[in-house]
Design a protein around this motif. Structure first.
Motif, short mmCIF file in Angstrom:
data_model
loop_
_atom_site.label_atom_id
_atom_site.label_comp_id
_atom_site.label_asym_id
_atom_site.label_seq_id
_atom_site.Cartn_x
_atom_site.Cartn_y
_atom_site.Cartn_z
N TYR A 86 -52.87 47.78 -86.51
CA TYR A 86 -52.15 47.06 -87.55
C TYR A 86 -53.08 46.49 -88.63
O TYR A 86 -52.72 46.47 -89.81
N ALA A 87 -54.25 46.03 -88.23
CA ALA A 87 -55.18 45.46 -89.21
C ALA A 87 -55.47 46.46 -90.33
O ALA A 87 -55.64 46.08 -91.48
N PHE A 88 -55.52 47.72 -89.99
CA PHE A 88 -55.83 48.76 -90.97
C PHE A 88 -54.58 49.34 -91.63
O PHE A 88 -54.56 49.55 -92.83
N THR A 89 -53.57 49.59 -90.82
CA THR A 89 -52.36 50.20 -91.38
C THR A 89 -51.65 49.26 -92.35
O THR A 89 -51.08 49.71 -93.33
N SER A 90 -51.72 47.96 -92.09
CA SER A 90 -51.07 47.02 -93.01
C SER A 90 -51.76 47.03 -94.37
O SER A 90 -51.11 46.91 -95.41
N VAL A 91 -53.08 47.18 -94.38
CA VAL A 91 -53.83 47.26 -95.64
C VAL A 91 -53.41 48.51 -96.41
O VAL A 91 -53.13 48.46 -97.61
N LEU A 92 -53.36 49.65 -95.71
CA LEU A 92 -52.97 50.89 -96.38
C LEU A 92 -51.53 50.82 -96.88
O LEU A 92 -51.24 51.26 -97.99
N LYS A 93 -50.66 50.28 -96.06
CA LYS A 93 -49.25 50.20 -96.48
C LYS A 93 -49.09 49.31 -97.71
O LYS A 93 -48.28 49.58 -98.58
N ARG A 94 -49.89 48.27 -97.77
CA ARG A 94 -49.82 47.34 -98.90
C ARG A 94 -50.39 47.95 -100.18
O ARG A 94 -49.91 47.69 -101.27
N HIS A 95 -51.42 48.80 -100.06
CA HIS A 95 -52.12 49.32 -101.23
C HIS A 95 -51.68 50.72 -101.67
O HIS A 95 -51.99 51.11 -102.79
N LEU A 96 -51.04 51.48 -100.80
CA LEU A 96 -50.71 52.86 -101.13
C LEU A 96 -49.21 53.05 -101.32
O LEU A 96 -48.42 52.46 -100.58
#
Length: 154
Positions: A86-96
């Motif tokens: 989640y720490a990584f997927t949330s960043v990608l979901k927020r930026h992409l």
């Protein structure tokens, strides 16, 4: 299609050379961490997979040399320290946007097939990441088939 999405990925916030590489706010580090995670999912780190990871990060984020090494170190460290995806997927979901998230799943498949085979743990990991970033099953399967065919011909 992938060229326009990769262009979008290069222009992400946090793609500046002065930006600190922190996974909680840098999509490049989050992406690198997830790519390291899929690279190591089968327990075997093949040279072909590592080379594909470097090539993918270099071309996607237009980084080379020391900057690429810094991104690789930050991504690997973040992946080793992570408790969950989640720490990584949330960043990608927020930026992409949706297309860029789909393109990222294509990048993950590229790492999976870089050694010529797909392990069930790699398949499961890509499925979980796709779910977490909002890429539907149909698109994930199509991307897997496309990358599998591409690497079968290589």
């Amino acid at each position: 299609m992938f060229d326009s999405i990769l262009s979008f990925l290069k222009d992400l916030p946090g793609n500046s050379r002065q930006t600190a590489l922190k996974p909680e706010d840098d999509p490049r580090v989050a992406a690198a961490a997830l790519l390291f995670h899929v690279l190591d999912a089968d327990g075997i780190r093949e040279a072909s997979e590592v080379e594909k990871l470097k090539e993918t990060l270099s071309s996607t984020y237009n980084v080379t040399g020391a900057e690429l090494e810094k991104l690789l170190r930050a991504g690997e460290k973040a992946e080793q320290e992570a408790i969950d995806l989640y720490a990584f997927t949330s960043v990608l979901k927020r930026h992409l946007d949706a297309d860029a998230r789909k393109a990222f799943i294509g990048l993950m498949w590229g790492i999976v097939f870089a050694d010529g085979e797909m392990h069930e743990l790699e398949d499961n990991l890509v499925w979980r990441v796709a779910e977490l970033i909002g890429v539907d099953n149909r698109d994930r399967v199509i991307l897997r088939q496309e990358m599998q065919e591409k690497y079968a011909k290589s």
